[in-house]
Design an enzyme around this catalytic site. Structure first.
Site, PDB file in Angstrom:
ATOM      1  N   TYR A 154      37.485  26.187  54.956  1.00  0.00           N
ATOM      2  CA  TYR A 154      37.511  27.182  53.877  1.00  0.00           C
ATOM      3  C   TYR A 154      36.175  27.930  53.796  1.00  0.00           C
ATOM      4  CZ  TYR A 154      38.338  29.059  49.159  1.00  0.00           C
ATOM      5  OH  TYR A 154      38.503  29.887  48.070  1.00  0.00           O
ATOM      6  N   LYS A 158      35.523  31.967  54.387  1.00  0.00           N
ATOM      7  CA  LYS A 158      34.977  32.839  53.348  1.00  0.00           C
ATOM      8  C   LYS A 158      33.637  33.434  53.762  1.00  0.00           C
ATOM      9  CE  LYS A 158      38.427  32.346  50.533  1.00  0.00           C
ATOM     10  NZ  LYS A 158      39.327  33.472  50.214  1.00  0.00           N
TER      11      LYS A 158
END
Length: 247
Positions: A154, A158
């Site tokens: 994740y 990002k």
């Protein structure tokens, strides 16, 4: 403020995406509510927007599929003639410690969160260049700025979105197209609602404003970046986190 603008919001059937779709519609935009799996939830968002006097429609598409993403945006352009706002919000999590994280879980998160944004941005860039106008807003996260244990996939996705944002801003800025990233912090969503009150209090204690954010806090920031008032802001990462990262 966004009267008659055509906006595509990916992953808009719930949470932050839903709030963004409703907020853009409330400001006058025609909103395409993109979703992947939950038809009922997407249609509920559309119905809520329409009940409030707004305009919206739902379109199913897995944005990690390059061809499908291009077809979705081509369909929108064919119907409405343009796309003024693209919000790359679609995202998933598959958390685990690095040593235990499977290759498939790493790939799934990167493909949806980062490649999905690439697919949609690439697909609409030619149209926005033709228009000599457009707003691209990528939903990053403070995890992409600070990192977080158990979220290597994740965080990488990002952080990659932040890099993509800066590159797109440089490539398209001369044609009146802006590209910015919004990095939410600890936001009240269905996921945080499942936390016990002690955990929530501990999280809030680390935030200078001493509270969790709301989906509306994030949606308001997106709406501003989509507006004419933000026409000279590009390549930026706006942290909506109550000062947690102070970035």
């Amino acid at each position: 403020m966004l009267k008659d603008r055509i906006a595509v919001v990916t992953g808009a059937s719930r949470g932050i995406g839903s709030a963004i779709a409703k907020t853009l519609a409330a400001k006058g935009a025609v909103v395409i509510v993109n979703y992947n799996g939950s038809t009922a939830k997407a249609e509920a968002v559309v119905e809520e927007i329409q009940a409030a006097g707004g305009r919206a429609e739902a379109i199913q598409c897995n944005v990690s599929d390059t061809v499908a993403a291009a077809e979705m945006l081509a369909e929108v352009v064919k119907k409405y003639g343009r796309v003024d706002i693209l919000v790359n919000n679609a995202g998933i999590t598959k958390d685990n410690l690095l040593m235990k994280m499977s290759e498939s879980d790493f790939d799934a998160v990167i493909n949806t969160n980062l490649k999905g944004a690439f697919n949609c941005t690439k697909a609409i860039s030619r149209q926005m260049l033709k228009q000599k106008a457009g707003r691209i807003i990528n939903m990053a996260s403070v995890v992409g700025v600070t990192g977080n244990a158990g979220q290597a996939n994740y965080g990488a996705s990002k952080a990659g979105l932040i890099g993509l944002t800066k590159c797109v801003a440089r490539e398209l800025g001369s044609r009146g197209i802006t590209c910015n990233a919004v990095a939410p912090g600890f936001i009240q969503t269905d996921m945080t609602a499942a936390m016990d009150e002690t955990a929530k209090a501990a999280a809030a204690a680390q935030i200078p404003m001493r509270r969790l954010g709301t989906v509306q806090d994030v949606a308001n920031t997106v709406a501003f970046l989509a507006s004419d008032e933000a026409g000279y802001i590009t390549g930026q990462v706006i942290c909506v986190d109550g000062g947690m990262t102070c970035c």
